[in-house]
Design an enzyme around this catalytic site. Sequence first.
Site, PDB file in Angstrom:
ATOM      1  CB  ALA A  64      -0.987  -0.005   1.277  1.00 47.07           C
ATOM      2  N   GLY A 110       0.545  -4.705   0.901  1.00 48.71           N
ATOM      3  CA  GLY A 110      -0.544  -4.816   0.037  1.00 48.71           C
ATOM      4  C   GLY A 110      -0.537  -5.306  -1.257  1.00 48.71           C
ATOM      5  CD  GLU A 113      -2.541  -7.382   3.060  1.00 42.20           C
ATOM      6  OE1 GLU A 113      -1.997  -6.239   2.741  1.00 42.20           O
ATOM      7  OE2 GLU A 113      -2.939  -7.733   4.134  1.00 42.20           O
ATOM      8  CD  GLU A 133       1.574  -5.600   5.629  1.00 50.48           C
ATOM      9  OE1 GLU A 133       2.504  -6.457   5.757  1.00 50.48           O
ATOM     10  OE2 GLU A 133       0.826  -5.459   4.683  1.00 50.48           O
TER      11      GLU A 133
END
Length: 258
Positions: A64, A110, A113, A133
């Site tokens: 992200a 992300g 993911e 993270e």
Amino acid sequence: MENIKQEILDHTLIITINREKQLNALNSATILELSTALDEAANNAEVKSIILIGAGEKAFVAGADIKEFAHFSAAEGAELSAKGHELLFNKVENMNKPVIAAVRGYALGGGLELAMSAHVRVASDDAKLGLPEVGLGVIPGYGGTQRLAQLVGKGKAMEMIITADMIDAKDAHQWGLVNHVVEPEKLLEKALSIAKRTQRNSPVAINAAMKSVLANYEDGVNGMQEEIKAFGRCFGTEDFKEGTQAFMEKRKPQFPGK
Ligand code: DAK
């Protein structure tokens, strides 16, 4: 669309996440564009399968966009996590057509993911995968704690998440995180060949089979019962009639997709 590129090749929609300078990091605009592209693809009869790939040689998606979410409050974080699930990650997983992630270079946070939401993952031998993270003071927020454990088992998922370490393509393959590892030049070719092989089959049956597999991971849903119901529904489809008829007539089926 500013952050993604789309091309249909032989009934496969190739969606390229196109923020190469930022290692294809997922900002909200990119997530929205991907979401829109998936909605369109779901209803486009020309598209029978989808490949997600990152622009350039360095990254699938490096996570992200840290620069964007760095200032979020706890409430904004929770809201955006829920929105992200709905807009992108669950949408990929629940697509009515197979989604293949083609992973070159970094697939982090992300990015991993997103790859884990896809139905099949192909990696190049220079791929590096991880959920970093906790090193940023957050936890994987787009399904990583759940999907990683589903794919590699609880022990390995715990280790990857709490160390924040990256693993290479060889370990990812051995652990079951990616289905295939190929040379970087062969990555798209391999993903396309898997896409092509799915296209010989009934789209209706593929969709039903994918939903049945996923049912096992839904709270309060009995996967076996879902399979039984979906199996029964297949008997009422034109694809089933065509598939069985073609077998008896010793020819290749031409599935109408209904
Ligand atoms: N976000 C934003 N920019 C990124 C980025 C990222 N995740 N990753 C790389 N970039 C940018 C760099 O800042 C740099 O930009 P400029 O400084 O040139 O403007 C450019 O991409 C090239 O990166 P580097 O110069 O760092 O390249 P290196 O080869 O030196 O290093 C690297 C590559 C992948 C090891 C390094 O870039 C890196 O560590 N990147 C961050 C990896 C990471 O920690 N990713 C996981 C992010 S956490 C949420 C839900 C879920 C999540 C977050 C919020 N909410 C609902 C709010 C998930 C979080 C994550 O994904």
